[in-house]
Design a protein around this motif. Structure first.
Motif, PDB file in Angstrom:
ATOM      1  N   GLN A  37      -8.876   4.222 -10.885  1.00  0.00           N
ATOM      2  CA  GLN A  37      -7.799   3.368 -10.420  1.00  0.00           C
ATOM      3  C   GLN A  37      -8.300   2.261  -9.485  1.00  0.00           C
ATOM      4  O   GLN A  37      -7.601   1.290  -9.239  1.00  0.00           O
ATOM      5  CB  GLN A  37      -6.733   4.203  -9.700  1.00  0.00           C
ATOM      6  CG  GLN A  37      -5.956   5.120 -10.637  1.00  0.00           C
ATOM      7  CD  GLN A  37      -4.960   5.963  -9.860  1.00  0.00           C
ATOM      8  OE1 GLN A  37      -5.208   7.139  -9.580  1.00  0.00           O
ATOM      9  NE2 GLN A  37      -3.839   5.363  -9.501  1.00  0.00           N
ATOM     10  N   THR A  38      -9.524   2.445  -8.987  1.00  0.00           N
ATOM     11  CA  THR A  38     -10.118   1.451  -8.090  1.00  0.00           C
ATOM     12  C   THR A  38     -11.145   0.585  -8.796  1.00  0.00           C
ATOM     13  O   THR A  38     -11.244  -0.617  -8.527  1.00  0.00           O
ATOM     14  CB  THR A  38     -10.783   2.152  -6.883  1.00  0.00           C
ATOM     15  OG1 THR A  38      -9.830   3.016  -6.250  1.00  0.00           O
ATOM     16  CG2 THR A  38     -11.294   1.143  -5.870  1.00  0.00           C
ATOM     17  N   GLN A  45     -16.040  -3.228 -12.341  1.00  0.00           N
ATOM     18  CA  GLN A  45     -15.449  -4.220 -11.441  1.00  0.00           C
ATOM     19  C   GLN A  45     -14.240  -3.646 -10.705  1.00  0.00           C
ATOM     20  O   GLN A  45     -13.494  -2.820 -11.242  1.00  0.00           O
ATOM     21  CB  GLN A  45     -15.053  -5.474 -12.218  1.00  0.00           C
ATOM     22  CG  GLN A  45     -16.254  -6.254 -12.737  1.00  0.00           C
ATOM     23  CD  GLN A  45     -15.874  -7.602 -13.295  1.00  0.00           C
ATOM     24  OE1 GLN A  45     -14.914  -7.726 -14.048  1.00  0.00           O
ATOM     25  NE2 GLN A  45     -16.634  -8.630 -12.942  1.00  0.00           N
ATOM     26  N   ARG A  46     -14.058  -4.116  -9.479  1.00  0.00           N
ATOM     27  CA  ARG A  46     -12.978  -3.595  -8.637  1.00  0.00           C
ATOM     28  C   ARG A  46     -11.621  -4.053  -9.165  1.00  0.00           C
ATOM     29  O   ARG A  46     -11.432  -5.217  -9.515  1.00  0.00           O
ATOM     30  CB  ARG A  46     -13.193  -4.072  -7.199  1.00  0.00           C
ATOM     31  CG  ARG A  46     -12.301  -3.400  -6.187  1.00  0.00           C
ATOM     32  CD  ARG A  46     -12.588  -3.870  -4.767  1.00  0.00           C
ATOM     33  NE  ARG A  46     -13.716  -3.165  -4.181  1.00  0.00           N
ATOM     34  CZ  ARG A  46     -14.923  -3.685  -3.995  1.00  0.00           C
ATOM     35  NH1 ARG A  46     -15.168  -4.930  -4.384  1.00  0.00           N
ATOM     36  NH2 ARG A  46     -15.892  -2.982  -3.435  1.00  0.00           N
ATOM     37  N   LEU A  47     -10.676  -3.121  -9.215  1.00  0.00           N
ATOM     38  CA  LEU A  47      -9.334  -3.399  -9.745  1.00  0.00           C
ATOM     39  C   LEU A  47      -8.321  -3.688  -8.649  1.00  0.00           C
ATOM     40  O   LEU A  47      -7.180  -4.066  -8.954  1.00  0.00           O
ATOM     41  CB  LEU A  47      -8.848  -2.207 -10.579  1.00  0.00           C
ATOM     42  CG  LEU A  47      -9.723  -1.840 -11.789  1.00  0.00           C
ATOM     43  CD1 LEU A  47      -9.216  -0.550 -12.434  1.00  0.00           C
ATOM     44  CD2 LEU A  47      -9.735  -2.980 -12.801  1.00  0.00           C
ATOM     45  N   ASP A  52      -4.390  -4.619  -0.982  1.00  0.00           N
ATOM     46  CA  ASP A  52      -3.735  -3.442  -1.563  1.00  0.00           C
ATOM     47  C   ASP A  52      -3.996  -2.170  -0.775  1.00  0.00           C
ATOM     48  O   ASP A  52      -3.423  -1.119  -1.058  1.00  0.00           O
ATOM     49  CB  ASP A  52      -4.204  -3.238  -3.011  1.00  0.00           C
ATOM     50  CG  ASP A  52      -3.861  -4.426  -3.902  1.00  0.00           C
ATOM     51  OD1 ASP A  52      -2.725  -4.928  -3.780  1.00  0.00           O
ATOM     52  OD2 ASP A  52      -4.722  -4.837  -4.699  1.00  0.00           O
ATOM     53  N   ILE A  53      -4.887  -2.261   0.211  1.00  0.00           N
ATOM     54  CA  ILE A  53      -5.212  -1.102   1.049  1.00  0.00           C
ATOM     55  C   ILE A  53      -4.469  -1.255   2.369  1.00  0.00           C
ATOM     56  O   ILE A  53      -4.548  -2.292   3.029  1.00  0.00           O
ATOM     57  CB  ILE A  53      -6.724  -1.005   1.296  1.00  0.00           C
ATOM     58  CG1 ILE A  53      -7.480  -0.887  -0.033  1.00  0.00           C
ATOM     59  CG2 ILE A  53      -7.050   0.183   2.196  1.00  0.00           C
ATOM     60  CD1 ILE A  53      -8.988  -0.915   0.107  1.00  0.00           C
ATOM     61  N   GLU A  76      -1.487   6.694   1.540  1.00  0.00           N
ATOM     62  CA  GLU A  76      -1.378   6.882   0.096  1.00  0.00           C
ATOM     63  C   GLU A  76      -1.130   8.343  -0.278  1.00  0.00           C
ATOM     64  O   GLU A  76      -0.591   8.629  -1.332  1.00  0.00           O
ATOM     65  CB  GLU A  76      -2.671   6.426  -0.604  1.00  0.00           C
ATOM     66  CG  GLU A  76      -2.949   4.935  -0.584  1.00  0.00           C
ATOM     67  CD  GLU A  76      -4.276   4.629  -1.254  1.00  0.00           C
ATOM     68  OE1 GLU A  76      -4.281   4.480  -2.497  1.00  0.00           O
ATOM     69  OE2 GLU A  76      -5.298   4.551  -0.551  1.00  0.00           O
ATOM     70  N   ASP A  77      -1.625   9.245   0.611  1.00  0.00           N
ATOM     71  CA  ASP A  77      -1.606  10.680   0.297  1.00  0.00           C
ATOM     72  C   ASP A  77      -2.324  10.913  -1.030  1.00  0.00           C
ATOM     73  O   ASP A  77      -1.817  11.578  -1.933  1.00  0.00           O
ATOM     74  CB  ASP A  77      -0.178  11.233   0.246  1.00  0.00           C
ATOM     75  CG  ASP A  77      -0.176  12.777   0.253  1.00  0.00           C
ATOM     76  OD1 ASP A  77      -1.155  13.348   0.778  1.00  0.00           O
ATOM     77  OD2 ASP A  77       0.780  13.372  -0.271  1.00  0.00           O
ATOM     78  N   ARG A  78      -3.516  10.362  -1.126  1.00  0.00           N
ATOM     79  CA  ARG A  78      -4.280  10.402  -2.368  1.00  0.00           C
ATOM     80  C   ARG A  78      -5.703  10.875  -2.099  1.00  0.00           C
ATOM     81  O   ARG A  78      -6.351  10.428  -1.150  1.00  0.00           O
ATOM     82  CB  ARG A  78      -4.308   9.001  -2.974  1.00  0.00           C
ATOM     83  CG  ARG A  78      -5.033   8.929  -4.295  1.00  0.00           C
ATOM     84  CD  ARG A  78      -4.515   7.746  -5.108  1.00  0.00           C
ATOM     85  NE  ARG A  78      -5.433   7.507  -6.203  1.00  0.00           N
ATOM     86  CZ  ARG A  78      -6.314   6.509  -6.254  1.00  0.00           C
ATOM     87  NH1 ARG A  78      -6.350   5.631  -5.268  1.00  0.00           N
ATOM     88  NH2 ARG A  78      -7.121   6.373  -7.268  1.00  0.00           N
TER      89      ARG A  78
END
Length: 380
Positions: A37-38, A45-47, A52-53, A76-78
């Motif tokens: 996802q990143t 390459q960075r998405l 977004d952070i 994010e709780d991720r």
């Protein structure tokens, strides 16, 4: 065995291994996550963008399982996994003080003693064997130059050398240029005169970062090729007189070429170029193309010229040179941001015909990195 510690506010994670501690900021870890996802699984390459952070980012939990580190980020709780070996390779928590003029891996500076182990490869081998090509390109990345033997003796064979790693960089001289004696030449390279060791095209910005020279005829007496490690020259100057090193790295020289109709090329760059953190990243030295120096304050100009003179003396020192003769079908490649090259004088009898072209180090580094990534798979 790794151990970890999380700061009370979740902003810093510390990893400890064999008594050595390395710290990472939460924002750095999140920005450099390798999950799908990143980062794109297809090309790496960075998405996401930094926007977004969350500015309130924090690590709420950390756990090590085998070779993986799992971190949970809030708000994010991720949870995201990290490879511990990758983190070790990319650690940035190290002493900040390094002497200006330091060189990065895999650079190895050298002097005339490199004659005993000249970086040389066979043209046919590097064309057909990826391991041989990888070894030759790795030598160029380390020493800044490399020689090839056993190539075809045919017009524009040098293009096959460039095809090994990248693409030709076309200039006002064309895709390639001829190097042989001419009447009323536009460039001193086209005479039988000896040339002081120099970097090519310092009047361009950016300069071509690779030069290839390929021998097609060589029956004239003399004309040996010579290379000098500009990085080692800079190190010697620094070790002899820090003020001289500083003045050549702090102030810009100017270079100019206007030898052809419709061509006036100018640049403004230091003779010794450092990155902001002091890494030695480039040398430009070419007395024939030096323009009037106007960017040095009056009070430092005498020091600048003393340093300039001494740099030239170090370059001319026989203890710094590696020389070799090229026979038909042989060629050599230099990193034009680092290694100075020269040619000794040759006689007017016999023939001497070289062809040259330019390319760029980014292609070479890309090909080398690709080969290095593939080699472990090929061994499985």
């Amino acid at each position: 065995m790794y151990e970890h510690h999380l700061s009370d506010n979740g902003q810093v994670l510390s990893l400890r291994k064999d008594g050595h501690e390395t710290r990472f900021h939460a924002i750095w870890l999140r920005d450099n996550a390798q999950d799908a996802q990143t980062r794109s699984p297809a090309n790496g390459q960075r998405l996401i963008a930094l926007r977004d952070i969350s500015e309130d980012l924090a690590i709420s939990a950390a756990e090590i399982t085998g070779t993986r580190l799992s971190l949970t980020f809030q708000p994010e709780d991720r949870s995201i996994d990290y490879d511990l070996a990758w983190l070790e390779r990319h650690a940035y928590d190290r002493p900040a003080e390094r002497r200006p003029g330091w060189t990065a891996d895999p650079v190895e500076t050298w002097d005339s003693r490199l004659m005993e182990r000249l970086p040389t490869a066979d043209f046919g081998a590097v064309q057909s064997d990826p391991a041989a090509l990888q070894g030759w390109l790795a030598d160029i990345a380390r020493y800044g130059f490399g020689k090839l033997t056993g190539g075809p003796v045919q017009d524009q064979a040098l293009m096959q050398v460039v095809d090994l790693f990248g693409h030709v960089r076309e200039t006002n001289y064309g895709r390639h240029f001829e190097v042989r004696t001419e009447v009323n030449p536009t460039n001193l390279a086209y005479t039988g005169l000896g040339l002081q060791a120099h970097t090519d095209n310092p009047y361009r910005d950016p300069v071509p970062t690779i030069q290839v020279l390929y021998c097609l005829e060589s029956s004239a007496a003399g004309g040996e090729n010579m290379v000098v490690d500009g990085f080692r020259v800079a190190e010697r100057l620094r070790d002899e007189n820090q003020d001289w090193f500083n003045v050549l790295s702090r102030h810009c020289a100017r270079f100019e070429y206007a030898g052809s109709d419709g061509v006036i090329l100018r640049s403004r760059r230091p003779m010794i170029e450092l990155a902001p953190d002091g890494e030695l990243i480039g040398v430009r030295f070419n007395n024939r193309s030096a323009a009037a120096i106007t960017d040095v304050p009056f009070d430092e100009m005498a020091t600048y010229y003393a340093a300039y003179r001494r740099m030239g003396e170090i370059i001319d020192d026989p203890a710094m040179e590696v020389s070799f003769r090229l026979e038909p079908g042989e060629s050599f490649l230099v990193d034009n941001t680092r290694v100075l090259h020269a040619r000794k004088a040759y006689s007017g009898t016999g023939t001497r015909w070289f062809q040259g072209c330019y390319a760029d180090m980014d292609g070479l580094h890309s090909t080398l990195a690709s080969l290095q990534e593939r080699r472990p798979e090929a061994a499985e």
